[in-house]
Design an enzyme around this catalytic site. Structure first.
Site, short mmCIF file in Angstrom:
data_model
loop_
_atom_site.label_atom_id
_atom_site.label_comp_id
_atom_site.label_asym_id
_atom_site.label_seq_id
_atom_site.Cartn_x
_atom_site.Cartn_y
_atom_site.Cartn_z
N GLU A 259 -12.81 49.79 -122.66
CA GLU A 259 -11.47 50.17 -122.23
C GLU A 259 -10.46 49.13 -122.73
O GLU A 259 -10.75 47.92 -122.71
CB GLU A 259 -11.44 50.24 -120.70
CG GLU A 259 -10.09 50.61 -120.11
CD GLU A 259 -10.06 50.50 -118.59
OE1 GLU A 259 -9.25 51.22 -117.98
OE2 GLU A 259 -10.86 49.72 -118.02
N LYS B 134 -8.39 59.08 -117.61
CA LYS B 134 -8.87 58.30 -116.46
C LYS B 134 -8.23 58.80 -115.17
O LYS B 134 -7.00 58.90 -115.06
CB LYS B 134 -8.56 56.81 -116.67
CG LYS B 134 -9.09 55.89 -115.59
CD LYS B 134 -8.76 54.44 -115.93
CE LYS B 134 -9.31 53.47 -114.90
NZ LYS B 134 -8.96 52.05 -115.24
N CYS C 217 -14.07 52.65 -116.18
CA CYS C 217 -13.86 51.49 -115.31
C CYS C 217 -13.81 51.82 -113.81
O CYS C 217 -14.83 52.12 -113.21
CB CYS C 217 -12.60 50.75 -115.75
SG CYS C 217 -12.53 49.02 -115.18
#
Length: 527
Positions: free
Chosen positions: A91, A194, A227
Site C-alpha cells: 500500500e 479500500k 491494510c
C-alpha cells in the site's frame, strides 16, 4: 512439532495444525494434490514526497512516482527470475502518504472498471489519457510474465445532482485508495477500493463495500483487500466466508506491540481464517512500518527487520500450496487436523459464555485457586491481569463475563522477567472502533505490575503452556511472538462447538514476548 528455519531475518516455519473458522468445514484434502505456485511479496522502502501537503503538477507527481516504479521494475525482474507467478507490492508504495485531498490530485489516475471494460494498458496505452502508472505496471506484468498487484490512488467522477443521501463529495469526484491487479499479459483484471480508511484525508470511503476477486490458472481465485481492512468484517471476512482461500494484502502497517505487530497479526489471520495471505508492507522505520510475509495455514515465509538493520527493501519468494475452496456447512462436524489433533467445529452460538456453576473442570470458567488481579492498559484497553509468579501454575482471569485460563510451566525456574495473563472483552475505541475478546500472556515492560501491557520486543523466559478462552465469536486469531519479533506456531489448536478455543505449546525456541488468542466480535462494532 513445528520445524523452524532461519536465514538472516527471513523465517520459515512449517506448522502441524490447521485452524478453521468454526463455521467452516475443511474437506478431506485441503490443498489440491501436487498443486502449488510460487508467490512473491516486496517490502518497499518508499521514496516519499518531502512536502506531501503541497499540491504538485502532474509532471512533478509522475517524476516522483517513477522513482518508486523504477525499483518495482527491478524487483519484478528478480521475482520472475526466481519463478514467481504472482507478485504483490505494498500500500502507498508508488505515491507515499500524508497527502491532503487537494495535494494528491496530481497523483490520481482514473482506473477503468475491469468488470465493465477489457483493457490492456501496455498494448493499448492511447485508450485512456493520464494513465502512465497503469501503463507501466501493465507492461511490468507483461514483460515478466507474472500476475502483479499494486496499490495506487484512483479518481472516479460522480454526479453532483443526486439524491440527498448520495455520498458524492462536494468537488464532484471520488478519490480512492486502490488495489489494481494485472494478468501476466498485462490485462487489467481487478480493481478494489479500500473500505476501511485509517485517517486518510486524501481518500473517500466507497459508497458500497466492494468484494473483489480475480482468477488465475495456477491457484484459482484470489481476493483483494488493504491494510486496515484486515481488522473488520467487510470485505475480508466476506471473502473468507465465500470460500476464497488466497488473499492479497498490500499494507502500510504501523506496528503496535504487544498485540498488533505486523507478522504477529497477519500470520494469526492466516491461521485463524485458514487462508493464504500475501502480505506486502512498507519499510519506514520512522513510522514503525516493517514486516512482510507469505503466510499459509501450513507455513510462513516472512521478514521482520530488527534494530540496526539497514532500512531497505526486501523481496520474499516462496512456493505455497493451492488451497481448495472451503465448503460452508451449517451443521457441526469434526475434522482431524494435520499433526493428528482432532477438534470439533460448528456454527458459533450465543452460548459461548460459560459460568462457574455450569462448566466442567476443563473450562476457563471452572473454579481455580484465586489469584490477585489488577487493571492495566494494553493497546489503550483496560485489561484485567493476574501475575505469573510461580514456577508453574493453573490460573484464571476474567474481564466481566469473559474468562481466560492458563496452565504454564517455566522452562527455567530462576527467570527474572515479569509476566502476566490478561483478559479483555469490550469495544476498542482508539484509532479505530472494533469489539474484542482477548486472552493474552505478555512479558511486562519492567518488574512492576503497572508495566504489564507495555511494548516489549525482547525476552529470555520460555514456558510450556495451555492457553484457553470461551469466546462468543467464531473468529479467533492465534499467535505466539518471541524475542526479537520471531514467530513460533503452537503445536496444537482446538476449537470446540461451545466457543472454547485452546492453544498448546511446548519447547519454545525463543523467549516469550506475547502469546494471544484474539477474538473479533464483528457484530458488536457499531454498538
Amino acid at each position: 512439532m513445528p520445524r523452524v528455519k532461519q536465514t538472516g531475518r527471513n523465517m520459515l516455519f512449517v506448522i502441524a495444525v490447521v485452524s478453521v473458522y468454526l463455521a467452516l468445514v475443511i474437506s478431506p484434502t485441503d490443498s489440491t494434490a501436487d498443486s502449488s505456485y510460487v508467490a512473491a511479496v516486496y517490502e518497499h522502502k518508499v521514496i516519499l514526497n518531502p512536502g506531501p501537503r503541497t499540491p504538485v503538477s502532474r509532471h512533478e507527481a509522475l517524476q516522483h512516482m517513477q522513482k518508486n516504479l523504477d525499483i518495482y521494475e527491478e524487483q519484478a525482474a528478480r521475482a520472475a527470475q526466481q519463478g514467481a507467478q504472482i507478485l504483490v507490492f505494498p500500500e502507498d508504495g508508488i505515491h507515499g502518504f500524508n497527502f491532503t485531498r487537494s495535494s494528491i490530485v496530481g497523483y490520481l489516475e482514473t482506473i477503468p472498471n475491469p468488470q465493465e471494460e477489457s483493457w490492456n494498458p501496455c498494448t493499448e496505452p492511447e485508450r485512456h489519457n493520464n494513465t502512465e502508472v497503469l501503463q507501466r505496471l501493465s507492461c511490468m506484468a507483461r514483460r515478466n510474465n507474472l500476475y502483479l498487484v499494486a496499490n495506487m490512488p484512483d479518481l472516479q467522477p460522480c454526479p453532483l445532482k443526486t439524491s440527498p443521501s448520495s455520498t458524492c463529495p462536494p468537488d464532484g469526484r471520488w478519490q480512492f485508495n486502490t488495489n489494481v491487479a494485472f494478468r501476466s499479459d498485462g490485462l487489467l483484471i481487478a480493481r478494489y477500493h479500500k473500505q476501511n480508511l485509517f485517517f486518510e484525508q486524501s481518500f473517500d470511503t466507497p459508497p458500497e463495500v466492494e468484494v473483489i476477486t480475480f482468477d488465475t490458472p495456477f491457484a484459482g481465485k484470489f481476493g483483494l483487500f488493504i491494510c486496515f481492512d484486515i481488522l473488520f468484517h467487510d470485505p475480508a471476512v466476506v471473502l473468507v466466508e465465500m470460500g476464497v482461500r488466497q488473499l492479497i494484502f498490500p499494507t502500510a502497517w504501523m506496528n503496535a506491540l504487544p498485540l498488533l505487530d505486523s507478522v504477529q497479526f497477519h500470520s494469526a489471520f492466516s491461521l485463524g481464517a485458514n487462508v493464504t495471505l500475501l502480505s506486502a508492507n512498507i519499510r519506514n522505520d520512522q513510522r514503525i512500518m516493517k514486516g512482510s510475509g507469505i503466510y499459509t495455514p501450513f507455513s510462513a515465509t516472512y521478514h521482520h527487520a530488527w534494530k540496526g538493520d539497514p532500512e531497505e527493501g526486501r523481496l520474499l519468494v516462496a512456493r505455497v500450496p493451492v488451497l481448495d475452496p472451503l465448503e460452508v456447512k451449517q451443521s457441526a462436524a469434526k475434522e482431524v487436523e494435520a499433526g493428528g489433533v482432532e477438534s470439533a467445529s460448528s456454527v458459533a452460538t450465543d452460548s459461548g459464555r460459560c459460568h462457574q456453576d455450569s462448566c466442567d473442570d476443563h473450562s476457563p470458567d471452572s473454579v481455580h485457586p484465586s489469584h490477585p488481579t489488577f487493571i492495566s492498559f494494553m493497546f489503550h484497553d483496560p485489561f484485567t491481569f493476574v501475575l505469573l509468579n510461580e514456577t508453574q501454575g493453573d490460573v484464571k482471569v476474567c474481564n466481566g463475563n469473559f474468562c481466560c485460563r492458563l496452565q504454564y510451566r517455566w522452562l527455567l525456574q530462576d527467570h527474572k522477567e515479569l509476566y502476566a495473563l490478561g483478559a479483555f472483552a469490550g469495544l476498542h475505541t482508539v484509532d479505530g472502533r472494533y469489539a474484542l475478546q482477548v486472552c493474552a500472556v505478555v512479558r511486562c515492560g519492567g518488574l512492576d505490575q503497572s508495566s504489564c501491557g507495555q511494548e516489549v520486543e525482547e525476552a529470555e523466559s520460555k514456558m510450556d503452556f495451555l492457553l484457553e478462552g470461551n469466546f462468543d465469536t467464531k473468529y479467533v486469531y492465534p499467535s505466539i511472538l518471541t524475542s526479537r519479533l520471531v514467530l513460533e506456531q503452537s503445536e496444537s489448536l482446538e476449537k470446540a462447538p461451545d466457543g472454547r478455543v485452546t492453544m498448546k505449546h511446548s519447547n519454545m525456541k525463543g523467549g516469550l514476548v506475547t502469546t494471544c488468542l484474539c477474538g473479533r466480535m464483528y457484530h458488536l462494532d457499531n454498538e
